[in-house]
Design an enzyme around this catalytic site. Structure first.
Site, mmCIF file in Angstrom:
data_model
loop_
_atom_site.group_PDB
_atom_site.id
_atom_site.type_symbol
_atom_site.label_atom_id
_atom_site.label_comp_id
_atom_site.label_asym_id
_atom_site.label_seq_id
_atom_site.Cartn_x
_atom_site.Cartn_y
_atom_site.Cartn_z
ATOM 1 N N TYR A 1 -1.837 -0.485 10.934
ATOM 2 C CA TYR A 1 -1.975 -1.148 9.635
ATOM 3 C C TYR A 1 -0.782 -0.853 8.745
ATOM 4 C CZ TYR A 1 -3.229 -1.487 4.715
ATOM 5 O OH TYR A 1 -3.203 -1.741 3.371
ATOM 6 N N THR B 1 0.828 -1.205 0.000
ATOM 7 C CA THR B 1 0.000 0.000 0.000
ATOM 8 C C THR B 1 0.860 1.251 0.000
ATOM 9 O OG1 THR B 1 -1.579 1.257 1.360
ATOM 10 C CG2 THR B 1 -0.103 -0.212 2.518
ATOM 11 N N ASP B 2 0.285 2.356 -0.465
ATOM 12 C CA ASP B 2 0.991 3.636 -0.392
ATOM 13 C C ASP B 2 1.058 4.176 1.033
ATOM 14 O OD1 ASP B 2 -1.681 4.331 -0.099
ATOM 15 O OD2 ASP B 2 -1.720 5.791 -1.726
ATOM 16 N N GLU B 3 0.263 3.616 1.944
ATOM 17 C CA GLU B 3 0.233 4.130 3.303
ATOM 18 C C GLU B 3 1.549 3.911 4.051
ATOM 19 O OE1 GLU B 3 -3.335 3.646 5.637
ATOM 20 O OE2 GLU B 3 -4.479 3.086 3.856
ATOM 21 N N LYS C 1 2.263 -3.328 7.333
ATOM 22 C CA LYS C 1 2.538 -3.531 5.914
ATOM 23 C C LYS C 1 3.966 -3.126 5.566
ATOM 24 C CE LYS C 1 0.203 -4.651 2.971
ATOM 25 N NZ LYS C 1 -0.022 -6.018 2.377
#
Length: 360
Positions: free
Chosen positions: A170, A144-146, A174
């Site tokens: 989260y 993810t970009d997060e 990741k």
């Protein structure tokens, strides 16, 4: 099936987390377009793993299913030996930020420890392959970009060289998984690939996420909750575009590399909600505009201000670009939810889980 440009074969693909939103769309694409000979879907069937997402494929001889945690090494080892995959695509993850803030442990268990054990099983399987099969094998990790943190309104978009700066349990979990994938490539020579995507939307998305939540609430005349002032910005990527990006990386990506996949559609949360309201005013008019249901609620702790993806690398190297504009993608998505009322009801009422567990 063999890619003529690269020679990379995708005869048999293991997909982890394939009952989820993105994983199920990926399986539908590769089987629907005959891009591989067989798929083994390994899914733990948590609340977000909905068998109805792939119910029409259950009788397809190319589709195989194994209920398992990716951290159950004994089951995974046996599955790899029996199925003999040429590629593994890892979608399996706990992914809801609010849930991670409330209860972070499952996110570390699945996203970090689960990925570690999956990589170890993959390493053992990879070491057993003949040279030609080793040359062909790929492990693709979907992230993810997060993991890159938050952007200011004028900051350049995230790219593959952006330093990691996760701001939630989260995204931290990741990020940990991404680093483990890199480690297995660098230390053991496992042929890995990593993709970091922006916010996905489209058919079969679980209704705790913004777009299906707002759509289904609006259809039922419920409040449309918006965090803060609705000014948080996300780059929206249609799930079909994301799946085609993953396929491009799997077929043509350079081993050991990371590719950012974005939708080129930055919108505030408020803009997204207003788009849904306008569409439903047209297709399902009520006695008042749907925007009257908007409700601003207390902001999420540590809510990232903006995400955006610079996908120049995958565009320049692999020729991938998103095909859906935000307007086209949203129209298709809302139409899908309107046409799949039974799926929506089974998810929102929890019927899909009761059926899975054999409970009336």
């Amino acid at each position: 099936m063999q890619n003529e440009e690269t020679g990379h074969s995708m005869n048999s693909i293991v997909v982890t987390g394939g009952l989820g939103f993105i994983g199920s769309n990926f399986i539908r694409m590769v089987l629907g377009e005959n891009l591989c000979d067989s798929v083994l879907n390994i899914d733990k069937q948590t609340y977000a793993g909905n068998p109805e997402n792939l119910g029409d494929l259950e009788l397809d001889p190319r589709y195989n299913f194994l209920k398992s945690d990716i951290g159950d090494s004994n089951k995974i080892d046996l599955a790899f030996r029996d199925f003999q995959p040429s590629s593994i695509v890892n979608f399996a993850a706990e992914s809801h930020v609010d849930r991670s803030i409330d209860t972070p442990e499952p996110f570390v268990e699945t996203n970090v420890l689960g990925t570690l054990r999956l990589l170890q099983s993959t390493k053992e399987y990879f070491s057993s392959l003949e040279d030609e099969s080793k040359e062909n094998f790929r492990f693709l990790h979907v992230s993810t970009d997060e993991v890159y943190g938050s952007l200011g309104k004028k900051d350049p978009a995230f790219c593959e060289n952006t330093p990691y700066s996760p701001n939630s349990p989260y995204s931290a979990s990741k990020a940990g998984a991404d680093h483990l994938v890199r480690y297995y490539n660098h230390t053991f020579g496992l042929p890995t690939l990593t993709t970091n995507c922006s916010n996905n939307y489209g058919p079969y998305q679980f209704p705790e996420k913004l777009i299906p939540l707002i759509t289904l609430n609006a259809l039922e005349g419920k409040d449309l909750p918006i965090y803060g002032d609705g000014g948080n910005i996300r780059d929206w990527l249609h799930v079909e575009d994301h799946c085609r990006g993953i396929l491009s990386v799997l077929e043509k990506g350079r081993v050991g590399e990371t590719y950012c996949i974005g939708g080129d559609s930055e919108k505030t949360n408020l803009e997204v909600v207003d788009t849904i309201c306008r569409s439903l005013d047209q297709f399902r008019p009520q006695n008042m505009p749907h925007e009257k249901l908007k409700t601003f609620v207390k902001d999420r702790p540590g809510h990232d201000q903006r995400y955006a993806i610079d996908f120049s690398k995958i565009k320049n190297e692999l020729g991938w670009i998103p095909e859906y504009s935000f307007e086209e993608g949203m129209a298709q998505t809302i139409e899908w939810y309107l046409k799949h009322a039974e799926w929506c009801e089974n998810v929102t009422t929890g019927k899909y889980q009761r059926e899975r567990l054999g409970v009336e």
